[in-house]
Enzyme design. Structure first.
Site, PDB file in Angstrom:
ATOM      1  N   ARG A  75       0.882  -1.189   0.000  1.00 30.69           N
ATOM      2  CA  ARG A  75       0.000   0.000   0.000  1.00 30.69           C
ATOM      3  C   ARG A  75       0.909   1.226   0.000  1.00 30.69           C
ATOM      4  O   ARG A  75       1.712   1.402   0.929  1.00 30.69           O
ATOM      5  CB  ARG A  75      -0.898  -0.009   1.226  1.00 30.69           C
ATOM      6  CG  ARG A  75      -1.592   1.306   1.439  1.00 30.69           C
ATOM      7  CD  ARG A  75      -2.724   1.243   2.420  1.00 30.69           C
ATOM      8  NE  ARG A  75      -3.872   0.570   1.844  1.00 30.69           N
ATOM      9  CZ  ARG A  75      -5.127   0.669   2.311  1.00 30.69           C
ATOM     10  NH1 ARG A  75      -5.361   1.406   3.382  1.00 30.69           N
ATOM     11  NH2 ARG A  75      -6.110   0.035   1.732  1.00 30.69           N
ATOM     12  N   ASP A 113     -17.176   7.425  -1.958  1.00 25.40           N
ATOM     13  CA  ASP A 113     -15.937   7.264  -1.193  1.00 25.40           C
ATOM     14  C   ASP A 113     -15.575   8.645  -0.649  1.00 25.40           C
ATOM     15  O   ASP A 113     -16.135   9.665  -1.079  1.00 25.40           O
ATOM     16  CB  ASP A 113     -14.834   6.689  -2.108  1.00 25.40           C
ATOM     17  CG  ASP A 113     -13.521   6.417  -1.377  1.00 25.40           C
ATOM     18  OD1 ASP A 113     -13.529   6.351  -0.125  1.00 25.40           O
ATOM     19  OD2 ASP A 113     -12.480   6.280  -2.049  1.00 25.40           O
ATOM     20  N   GLN A 128     -10.216  -4.030  -3.767  1.00 27.98           N
ATOM     21  CA  GLN A 128     -11.529  -3.464  -3.457  1.00 27.98           C
ATOM     22  C   GLN A 128     -12.504  -3.736  -4.602  1.00 27.98           C
ATOM     23  O   GLN A 128     -13.663  -4.098  -4.380  1.00 27.98           O
ATOM     24  CB  GLN A 128     -11.385  -1.945  -3.220  1.00 27.98           C
ATOM     25  CG  GLN A 128     -12.663  -1.280  -2.792  1.00 27.98           C
ATOM     26  CD  GLN A 128     -13.076  -1.688  -1.385  1.00 27.98           C
ATOM     27  OE1 GLN A 128     -12.277  -1.647  -0.458  1.00 27.98           O
ATOM     28  NE2 GLN A 128     -14.332  -2.092  -1.213  1.00 27.98           N
ATOM     29  N   ARG A 168     -13.792  -8.562   1.133  1.00 25.17           N
ATOM     30  CA  ARG A 168     -12.375  -8.261   0.925  1.00 25.17           C
ATOM     31  C   ARG A 168     -11.504  -9.478   1.260  1.00 25.17           C
ATOM     32  O   ARG A 168     -10.472  -9.714   0.639  1.00 25.17           O
ATOM     33  CB  ARG A 168     -11.961  -7.049   1.778  1.00 25.17           C
ATOM     34  CG  ARG A 168     -12.559  -5.718   1.321  1.00 25.17           C
ATOM     35  CD  ARG A 168     -11.974  -5.293  -0.031  1.00 25.17           C
ATOM     36  NE  ARG A 168     -10.534  -5.334   0.027  1.00 25.17           N
ATOM     37  CZ  ARG A 168      -9.766  -4.323   0.454  1.00 25.17           C
ATOM     38  NH1 ARG A 168     -10.309  -3.176   0.779  1.00 25.17           N
ATOM     39  NH2 ARG A 168      -8.439  -4.447   0.496  1.00 25.17           N
ATOM     40  N   HIS A 203      -7.171   0.478  -6.744  1.00 26.40           N
ATOM     41  CA  HIS A 203      -7.442  -0.360  -5.559  1.00 26.40           C
ATOM     42  C   HIS A 203      -8.096  -1.658  -6.044  1.00 26.40           C
ATOM     43  O   HIS A 203      -9.294  -1.891  -5.821  1.00 26.40           O
ATOM     44  CB  HIS A 203      -8.338   0.411  -4.590  1.00 26.40           C
ATOM     45  CG  HIS A 203      -8.342  -0.117  -3.189  1.00 26.40           C
ATOM     46  ND1 HIS A 203      -7.548  -1.178  -2.776  1.00 26.40           N
ATOM     47  CD2 HIS A 203      -9.044   0.270  -2.089  1.00 26.40           C
ATOM     48  CE1 HIS A 203      -7.765  -1.399  -1.493  1.00 26.40           C
ATOM     49  NE2 HIS A 203      -8.663  -0.541  -1.058  1.00 26.40           N
ATOM     50  N   CYS A 217     -16.419   1.879   0.158  1.00 26.23           N
ATOM     51  CA  CYS A 217     -15.285   0.996   0.453  1.00 26.23           C
ATOM     52  C   CYS A 217     -14.849   1.072   1.911  1.00 26.23           C
ATOM     53  O   CYS A 217     -14.205   0.149   2.395  1.00 26.23           O
ATOM     54  CB  CYS A 217     -14.113   1.351  -0.456  1.00 26.23           C
ATOM     55  SG  CYS A 217     -13.636   3.091  -0.329  1.00 26.23           S
TER      56      CYS A 217
HETATM   57  N1   CP Z   1     -11.397  -0.200   1.970  1.00 25.33           N
HETATM   58  C1   CP Z   1     -10.135  -0.261   2.429  1.00 25.33           C
HETATM   59  O1   CP Z   1      -9.183  -0.470   1.672  1.00 25.33           O
HETATM   60  O2   CP Z   1     -10.010  -0.078   3.782  1.00 25.33           O
HETATM   61  P1   CP Z   1      -8.637   0.099   4.584  1.00 25.33           P
HETATM   62  O3   CP Z   1      -8.062   1.426   4.152  1.00 25.33           O
HETATM   63  O4   CP Z   1      -9.007   0.071   6.026  1.00 25.33           O
HETATM   64  O5   CP Z   1      -7.720  -1.026   4.202  1.00 25.33           O
HETATM   65  N1  NVA Z   2      -9.870   6.718  -1.639  1.00 23.80           N
HETATM   66  C1  NVA Z   2      -9.524   6.270  -0.316  1.00 23.80           C
HETATM   67  C2  NVA Z   2      -9.788   4.819  -0.189  1.00 23.80           C
HETATM   68  C3  NVA Z   2      -9.455   4.191   1.128  1.00 23.80           C
HETATM   69  C4  NVA Z   2      -9.729   2.723   1.159  1.00 23.80           C
HETATM   70  C5  NVA Z   2      -8.063   6.584  -0.043  1.00 23.80           C
HETATM   71  O1  NVA Z   2      -7.242   6.412  -0.962  1.00 23.80           O
HETATM   72  O2  NVA Z   2      -7.739   7.015   1.049  1.00 23.80           O
END
Ligand code: CP
Ligand code: NVA
Length: 293
Positions: free
Chosen positions: A101, A210, A131, A278, A128, A250
């Site tokens: 990440r 989101d 997701q 997930r 993502h 999400c």
């Molecule tokens: N939806 C999602 O990716 O959640 P987190 O940021 O908690 O991993």
């Molecule tokens: N768009 C958000 C998604 C988190 C799961 C981010 O990137 O923070």
């Protein structure tokens, strides 16, 4: 050696995406446990916080018989303490795969370029994919086939939207995204883009939103609150969708900004199904990259 990576949904293409999705449904139906990763370690490199992605990847690796090795940015200093390439060349010596990440998509792409083991994008500023697999699963559970389904997106043209659009495109759904001027996605996506949330939501089978401010954009939060005025999915907006419409997010949510609690906890909200899925999406993705499914 050619490595299989999952940096976004289009690394799979429509056929493999369908196979991964079918596998994810199977993983869930049997609450599958396997030995694909017996005696092996999968590295989880996280530059930013996570609940769902970290938890589901850790549990997925464990339930496939392996050991999840969590490495956070403060500990390893990816690209700071040492170059991304060197981190890749180290991790490949010990692990069967890497999930990362990252803030910049280029970082996970660089890991994938230099690591001989598969790399999963566990969220970047551009995509993502885990997701999107879980979201497609959730919509299939709710509606069966997605062919001809109308999905409305309300909000930022962000990472989650990019991957979702590619997935829905493969499955024959129609996506209409209401995005404020100046916040369009970073790449062309298979969706109709409009500026009026109501236009996207009227008659939709599902409404997805989101956060307005993603991780790494915190300095823009005030400006974004101004620019996204009118883009809150509240009950009045949600009720313009079909009476059977599902609500998706999400998570995490910023209640009172992109969505009200009333909609998030609405009987037709599927947000916790998405979170549940997930896990199965993570297992299916890992199995695909191992060539096991
Ligand atoms: N939806 C999602 O990716 O959640 P987190 O940021 O908690 O991993
Ligand atoms: N768009 C958000 C998604 C988190 C799961 C981010 O990137 O923070």
């Amino acid at each position: 050696m050619q490595t299989r990576d999952l940096l976004d949904v289009d690394d799979l293409g429509p056929e493999a995406f369908r196979r991964v999705l079918d596998d994810a449904h199977r993983m869930k139906a049997s609450r599958y446990r396997g030995q694909e990763l017996a005696g092996k370690t999968w590295a989880l490199v996280f530059e930013k916080p996570s609940l769902r992605t970290r938890a589901t990847l850790e549990i997925a690796v464990y339930e496939l018989g392996g050991h999840p090795l969590y490495l956070d940015q403060r500990g390893i200093g990816l690209g700071e303490r040492e170059p991304v390439r060197d981190v890749a060349k180290n991790l490949e010596r010990w692990t069967a795969g890497i999930a990362a990440r990252v803030f910049r998509h280029a970082t996970v792409a660089e890991l994938a370029e230099h690591a001989s083991v598969p790399v999963i994008n566990a969220l970047s500023d551009r995509a993502h994919p885990l997701q999107a697999i879980a979201d497609a699963m959730t919509l299939e559970e709710a509606f069966g086939s997605l062919e001809g389904l109308r999905v409305a997106w309300v909000g930022d043209g962000n990472n989650v939207l990019v991957s979702l659009a590619k997935a829905l495109g493969y499955l024959g759904a129609r996506l209409v995204a209401a995005i404020p001027e100046g916040y369009d996605p970073p790449e062309p996506i298979p969706a109709e883009i409009v500026r009026d949330p109501a236009e996207a939501v009227v008659g939709a089978d599902a409404v997805y939103t989101d956060v307005w401010t993603s991780m790494g954009q915190e300095e823009e939060a005030e400006q974004r609150r101004r620019d996204f005025k009118g883009f809150t999915v509240d009950l009045a907006l949600f009720e313009r969708a079909k009476p059977t419409a599902a609500f998706l997010h999400c998570l995490p949510a910023h209640y009172g900004e992109e969505v009200t609690e009333e909609v998030a906890y609405h009987p037709r909200s599927r947000i916790f199904d998405q979170a549940e899925n997930r896990l199965h999406a993570a297992k299916a993705a890992i199995r695909h990259l191992l060539g096991a499914a």
